[in-house]
Design an enzyme around this catalytic site. Structure first.
Site, PDB file in Angstrom:
ATOM      1  N   HIS A   1     -10.331   1.117   1.057  1.00 44.66           N
ATOM      2  CA  HIS A   1      -9.892   2.420   1.574  1.00 44.66           C
ATOM      3  C   HIS A   1     -11.083   3.368   1.776  1.00 44.66           C
ATOM      4  O   HIS A   1     -11.072   4.195   2.695  1.00 44.66           O
ATOM      5  CB  HIS A   1      -8.912   3.077   0.603  1.00 44.66           C
ATOM      6  CG  HIS A   1      -7.481   2.706   0.815  1.00 44.66           C
ATOM      7  ND1 HIS A   1      -6.813   2.937   2.000  1.00 44.66           N
ATOM      8  CD2 HIS A   1      -6.573   2.127  -0.021  1.00 44.66           C
ATOM      9  CE1 HIS A   1      -5.556   2.518   1.882  1.00 44.66           C
ATOM     10  NE2 HIS A   1      -5.389   2.014   0.675  1.00 44.66           N
TER      11      HIS A   1
ATOM     12  N   CYS B   1       0.852  -1.184   0.000  1.00 47.36           N
ATOM     13  CA  CYS B   1       0.000   0.000   0.000  1.00 47.36           C
ATOM     14  C   CYS B   1       0.886   1.232   0.000  1.00 47.36           C
ATOM     15  O   CYS B   1       1.866   1.301   0.757  1.00 47.36           O
ATOM     16  CB  CYS B   1      -0.905  -0.007   1.231  1.00 47.36           C
ATOM     17  SG  CYS B   1      -2.016   1.416   1.346  1.00 47.36           S
TER      18      CYS B   1
ATOM     19  N   HIS C   1      -8.903  -3.642  -2.913  1.00 45.46           N
ATOM     20  CA  HIS C   1      -7.988  -2.914  -2.025  1.00 45.46           C
ATOM     21  C   HIS C   1      -8.352  -1.432  -1.988  1.00 45.46           C
ATOM     22  O   HIS C   1      -8.460  -0.837  -0.904  1.00 45.46           O
ATOM     23  CB  HIS C   1      -6.554  -3.104  -2.544  1.00 45.46           C
ATOM     24  CG  HIS C   1      -5.508  -2.359  -1.773  1.00 45.46           C
ATOM     25  ND1 HIS C   1      -4.499  -2.987  -1.087  1.00 45.46           N
ATOM     26  CD2 HIS C   1      -5.292  -1.028  -1.596  1.00 45.46           C
ATOM     27  CE1 HIS C   1      -3.720  -2.083  -0.514  1.00 45.46           C
ATOM     28  NE2 HIS C   1      -4.175  -0.881  -0.812  1.00 45.46           N
ATOM     29  N   GLU C   2      -8.562  -0.836  -3.167  1.00 41.65           N
ATOM     30  CA  GLU C   2      -8.872   0.597  -3.211  1.00 41.65           C
ATOM     31  C   GLU C   2     -10.269   0.885  -2.657  1.00 41.65           C
ATOM     32  O   GLU C   2     -10.473   1.898  -1.964  1.00 41.65           O
ATOM     33  CB  GLU C   2      -8.736   1.119  -4.640  1.00 41.65           C
ATOM     34  CG  GLU C   2      -7.350   0.965  -5.242  1.00 41.65           C
ATOM     35  CD  GLU C   2      -6.239   1.523  -4.365  1.00 41.65           C
ATOM     36  OE1 GLU C   2      -6.479   2.513  -3.639  1.00 41.65           O
ATOM     37  OE2 GLU C   2      -5.129   0.961  -4.388  1.00 41.65           O
TER      38      GLU C   2
END
Length: 223
Positions: free
Chosen positions: A176, A130, A172-173
Site C-alpha cells: 500500500h 482488503c 500487503h500493507e
C-alpha cells in the site's frame, strides 16, 4: 528549517484524520478503491508531526483496523500519504488452518518507512482481502518469508525476517505504501465475494479453488 510543501501536506492530512477520528469516536473513515491516494507512493516519516501526534495516529489506525475488522491498515487507507502501517493478528483458531497457512498470532506492530524483499524463492498463495475493497477476496501468491526493514514509533531500526501469514500481512500493507493494491497481484479468476469464499473455499488450502476456478498455484503448494 520549515517543511517543504509535500511534508506540510502530509502533516495536514494527519491532523485532518485525527480530527475526524475525534469526531467519530476514535475511528477514522477508510478510503476505498478509486481514491487516488491509494495509487500514490507515500513519503517516509521525517518529523512531519511530533511524537505525540504520531502516537495518536497509531492509536487511531489500530482502532480503525480493529473496528473494520481487519488485521492491517496502511496510511493511505485513512487518507494519509505517509509510509506507516499498523498490523495485529490473533491467528487462526483452527489448528489445521493455522498449520497450512502458518498463521500464528502477531502482536501489534507499528512500522514506519517500511520496505521488504523476499527472503525465499518459495511462494504460497491464499485468499486475501482488503479493507479498501470491501466485500471481495482473491488468491495472491506471496513469498513464504520476507525481509522487512523500517523503524518503529521510537525510531528504533527494524531489520528482520517475517514468515508465514504474518509475512503476507506485512507485505500487503507495505505494498500500500507504494501505491500497490492486492488485486494488482491476484489471480483474477479466483476473485470471489466474501460470501462465496465462506461457502465454497473455506478449506485451509487453496488447491480446490485453483482446480475448480481454473488458476495456477505455485509449485511449492502442489506437493
Amino acid at each position: 528549517m520549515p517543511m517543504n510543501d509535500a511534508d506540510a501536506h502530509v502533516a495536514a492530512q494527519i491532523r485532518a484524520v485525527l480530527a475526524a477520528a475525534e469526531a467519530g469516536g476514535g475511528v477514522a473513515p477508510i478510503v476505498e478503491a478509486g481514491d487516488p491516494i491509494l495509487r500514490q507512493t507515500t513519503r517516509f516519516f521525517d518529523g512531519q508531526v511530533d511524537d505525540a501526534e504520531l502516537a495518536q495516529l497509531a492509536e487511531v489506525m489500530r482502532a480503525t483496523m480493529l473496528a473494520a475488522p481487519g488485521v492491517g491498515l496502511a496510511g493511505p487507507q485513512v487518507g494519509i500519504g505517509l509510509s506507516m502501517f499498523v498490523a495485529e493478528d490473533p491467528g487462526s483458531l483452527d489448528p489445521e488452518t493455522a498449520e497450512v497457512r502458518q498463521r500464528s498470532p502477531m502482536p501489534l506492530r507499528v512500522v514506519l518507512n517500511a520496505e521488504y524483499t523476499p527472503a525465499t524463492s518459495e511462494n504460497v498463495a491464499f485468499f486475501e482481502g482488503c479493507l479498501s475493497i470491501p466485500g471481495y477476496q482473491a488468491v495472491v501468491a506471496r513469498p513464504r518469508s520476507i525481509e522487512l526493514t523500517g523503524v518503529d514509533l521510537n525510531g528504533t531500526p527494524i531489520a528482520e525476517v517475517v514468515a508465514g501469514w504474518s509475512a503476507r500481512i506485512v507485505a500487503h500493507e507495505t505494498d500500500h505504501l507504494d501505491g500497490i493494491m492486492y488485486l494488482d497481484k491476484a489471480e483474477m479468476r479466483s476473485l470471489s465475494t466474501n460470501t462465496s469464499v465462506a461457502k465454497f473455499w473455506n478449506q485451509p488450502s487453496t488447491q480446490q479453488a485453483a482446480s475448480e476456478l481454473g488458476f495456477t498455484l505455485p509449485s511449492s503448494m502442489l506437493l
